[in-house]
Write a protein that holds these residues in place. Structure first.
Motif, short mmCIF file in Angstrom:
data_model
loop_
_atom_site.label_atom_id
_atom_site.label_comp_id
_atom_site.label_asym_id
_atom_site.label_seq_id
_atom_site.Cartn_x
_atom_site.Cartn_y
_atom_site.Cartn_z
N HIS A 464 -23.68 97.62 51.62
CA HIS A 464 -24.06 97.30 50.23
C HIS A 464 -24.05 95.80 49.99
N GLU A 467 -27.03 94.14 51.47
CA GLU A 467 -28.25 94.46 50.73
C GLU A 467 -28.42 93.56 49.51
N ASP A 468 -27.29 93.17 48.89
CA ASP A 468 -27.33 92.42 47.63
C ASP A 468 -27.14 90.92 47.80
#
Length: 813
Positions: A464, A467-468
């Protein structure tokens, strides 16, 4: 800067060194292998890989191989003679001559090559001295076998001449004594003189040693033989020993004199030997590059990795022995995506990917060529830090996790924008929640330091985060869900699934146990993992489609280019034939006009007497018949004025019939069947149409050219191929398609192909199984059907056979 100190062992670079050592043929080259060092200087790396690439191209030329051999290590002998009074022995001088000759051969070989193609090797040979005078001096004193020549000096020649005479005299005397002793029975018949302590002696049985006057020099180990030097040859043997001593002293004098001549050139000669060592070292690197299919990649003085089809060299060699192929790696690190976070199943190739990156980058910065695609681009890093394997230590009181944290502390403190970090199984070894949090914070610090890296993990929070976060990109090792086996392919852009449930089911864990585990994890986590798998599957599907489209486009471009080339050739031939026909037609009309005018003139001059007029007309008729018998009918482009004056007589035919001959390809006018003329009699011809013979009037036949015959044959073949394709599709066509479980775009594409085939094969109706569900799939399919011209109507299936879950499509006849 490298970390840890045993980095080479961890990445298996020591095995690369061993391979290079095996390719070296001299101690000098092997010493160079031991001196390989990691360099972060772009100019140094570029020089080393350029030299290796040029030598690889040289030794790849089978017509003119690189002259190697006689690469001797003379450093010890040359260093020894720096001291006055010491000298090189015969063998050392001989090896020196061969080594200097080897330097000359290599330098001459490279000098013959073009400087533009091999600039680095020309630079390498530029300052090498060849020492022709030393070679000449050696040739004066040594023969081709490395032994001192008799004429190396006058004194040596005299000594050896006397020595030969003395030895011959002793040999004759000893032979006479031996024959007499054999005749007296003191010595066996098959005994021959032998040497003991440099003196010729006769082997005698101990029982007869008193019978032979002389000096006993030795006896055999068994005591059954004694070796006696007869008294008659003692003085002669003493003279031989004196001459041998004089010979040794003269040889030492000659070698000392040569060594004195050589001593001022010692350092330069040693440098030339270092050149041979450098060539041997470069040759070893080039042979390794050929073995692993390595190249000189495009390299820039920046931090980057843009590799295509990179291969782990040691894995490649191992699988090659097993007859297998390694799966190449495509990877990209640049300013926008500096850190690659790889996730995926265990045994899926994550660690191999990591080791491939670090080994190839280390090899490159050590001056070795690497196995990548020529389109790849490489960069230079100042630091390489790795955390691979288990570093637990009982002596240092370090657990596995503690050792990982120690490495992370070093990485955080020392990483910079020119550092390449490689970490395997990031964050493991402790409680997952805390371990994942520490790993995420560490990853954030790496990113803040602008470091580059490749990191493998199973932690969802890291996926996560990647991804960010700018500068970090996810990557996945692909897995075949259908066959439950890894594909060893890296795909950058999306995180990978660990496929834990699938692997557990493949291994054979009880289904209820797997269900309990899934329930404990929760649907949210499982859905996330399933979405990752779906993304990977969809991306693979569309990548495959994209590849197929590229292949079809390439094929279409090739066909288009071929068609344009064929059309250009046809137009050229058509223009050529037309121009030729016009020229021949004009010549024909000119000749016809001239003949008609001449006939009219002759008739007028003869005052139109009946018999003469008949004769003139007969000549004209013969001319007309010759014109009709010509091969090609010609049509005039314009009508000359002379024809108007000929209107008083019979008009001339300007399109004569073709002359038919035996063996020509013909066909009946307005027919397609072709045949071959077998025989011509008067105005009839016997023609073979396949296995059938027929007699036909000549005026019913027309000639078929070879080009026209080939063209019609291709058209027939093309029609036959299309017909066969349609027939095959009719036989294999299924009137039902099942798109349940597909996504909307997949289902629509499948239905599109299905309806196209249905229209082509001409079926009356088909069935589409789409299920009920939310009805979205049914609606999209029917919207498409409404736009298809070949579809007459569509409706739901009868409720007993599926109802709204199946669409019946009626096709137009």
């Amino acid at each position: 800067m490298l970390y840890p100190s045993n980095l080479e062992t961890k990445i298996d670079f020591s095995n690369i060194r061993n391979l290079l050592l095996n390719y070296c043929i001299s101690p000098l080259g092997k010493d160079k292998v031991g001196e390989i060092r990691f360099s972060s200087d772009y100019a140094t790396v570029q020089l080393q890989i350029s030299q290796t690439d040029e030598l690889m191209r040289l030794i790849s030329d089978a017509n003119e191989p690189l002259p190697v051999g006689d690469f001797f290590d003379l450093r010890e002998g040359l260093s020894r003679i720096r001291v006055e009074g010491l000298f090189l022995d015969e063998q050392e001088v001989f090896e020196l001559r061969r080594a200097l000759e080897a330097v000359r051969r290599v330098v001459d070989f490279i000098a013959k090559k073009e400087t533009e193609q091999f600039p680095r090797l020309h630079e390498l040979t530029g300052g090498v001295e060849l020492f022709p005078e030393i070679i000449r001096r050696i040739d004066l004193i040594l023969d081709k076998f490395g032994k001192l020549k008799d004429n190396a000096s006058h004194e040596l020649a005299s000594i050896r001449r006397q020595l030969i005479q003395a030895q011959s005299s002793v040999s004759r005397s000893l032979s006479q004594i031996l024959r007499q002793a054999q005749a007296d029975g003191y010595v066996e018949k098959d005994v021959a003189p032998t040497l003991r302590e440099g003196r010729l002696v006769i082997p005698v049985s101990p029982a007869f040693k008193r019978k032979l006057s002389g000096i006993v020099h030795d006896e055999s180990a068994s005591g059954k033989t004694v070796f006696i030097e007869p008294a008659q040859v003692v003085e002669a043997n003493n003279r031989i020993r004196e001459l041998e001593g004089e010979e040794r002293r003269e040889i030492i004098r000659i070698l000392s004199e040569f060594t004195a001549f050589l001593r001022p050139f010692t350092e330069a000669v040693i440098e030339s030997q270092f050149f041979l060592g450098e060539i041997d070292f470069l040759r070893a690197k080039a042979l390794l590059a050929i073995k692993i299919n390595a190249i000189k990649p495009k390299t820039d003085p920046v931090c980057q990795l843009e590799w295509r089809r990179a291969v782990h060299p040691l894995l490649f060699l191992s699988l090659e022995k097993q007859g297998k192929q390694v799966v190449p790696l495509d990877i990209q690190l640049n300013e926008k995506q500096r850190i690659l976070l790889i996730s995926g199943p265990n045994a899926g190739g994550k660690s191999v990917c990591l080791k491939t990156v670090v080994l190839l980058q280390y090899m490159l910065q050590c001056g070795l060529l690497i196995p990548v695609h020529p389109d790849s681009r490489c960069g230079i890093f100042s630091n390489i830090f790795i955390d691979i394997g288990d570093e637990q230590s009982i002596e240092n009181d370090l657990s596995t996790y503690s050792s990982h944290l120690t490495n992370m502390k070093y990485f955080v403190r020392n990483s910079t924008s020119s550092t390449l970090i490689l970490i395997d199984e990031f964050g493991t070894g402790t409680e997952p929640m805390i371990g994942g949090a520490i790993a995420e914070a560490t990853l954030e610090r790496f990113n803040r330091n602008k470091a580059y890296g490749v990191i493998t993990t199973h932690y969802t929070n890291l996926k996560h985060y990647a991804e960010d976060t700018d500068g970090i990109v996810n990557g996945a090792m692909l897995y075949d869900r259908q066959h439950l086996q890894p594909l060893f392919l890296l795909e950058i852009g999306n995180p990978g699934s660990s496929f834990a449930i699938e692997i557990a089911r493949k291994i054979g864990l009880p289904e209820d146990l797997i269900a309990d585990a899934a329930e404990k994890v929760g649907s949210e986590h499982l859905d996330y993992d399933k979405h990752l798998q779906d993304i990977v599957r969809d991306k693979r599907y569309w990548e495959k489609k994209r590849q197929q489209i590229r292949q079809k486009e390439k094929r279409l471009e090739e066909l288009e280019a071929k068609y344009e080339a064929d059309m250009a050739e046809i137009n050229r031939q058509r223009k050529e034939i037309t121009n030729k026909a016009k020229t021949e037609a004009q010549q024909l009309l000119a000749e016809a006009n001239s003949r008609i005018e001449n006939t009219i003139r002759q008739i007028k001059e003869a005052q139109a007497e009946k018999e003469q007029t008949k004769a003139f007309r007969s000549e004209l008729q013969e001319f007309r018949e010759r014109i009709q018998a010509m091969d090609e009918p010609q049509k005039p482009a314009s009508k000359p004025s002379g024809i108007k004056r000929a209107s008083a007589t019979k008009p001339v035919k300007t399109e004569p019939q073709n002359r038919l001959q035996t063996g020509m390809k013909v066909r009946l006018k307005d027919q397609t069947a072709t045949g071959t003329i077998l025989e011509i009699q008067d105005k009839m011809a016997t023609v073979a149409f396949g296995g059938l013979k027929s007699t036909v009037k000549l005026n019913r036949l027309e000639i078929i050219s070879n080009n026209q015959l080939k063209k019609e044959s291709r058209q027939v073949n093309a029609k036959s191929t299309v017909t066969e394709e349609v027939r095959s599709r009719k036989l294999n066509f299924s009137s039902e398609i099942d798109v349940r479980g597909m996504r909307a775009d997949e289902a629509l594409q499948a239905v599109t192909y299905f309806i196209d085939d249905a229209v082509m094969v001409g079926v009356a109706s088909v069935r589409i199984l789409h299920g009920t569900g939310t009805g979205a799939l049914r609606q999209i399919i029917r919207q498409y059907l409404a736009t298809v011209h070949g579809v007459k109507t569509y409706r739901d299936e009868h409720v007993q056979f599926g109802g709204a879950g199946i669409t019946i499509v009626e096709m137009e006849n």
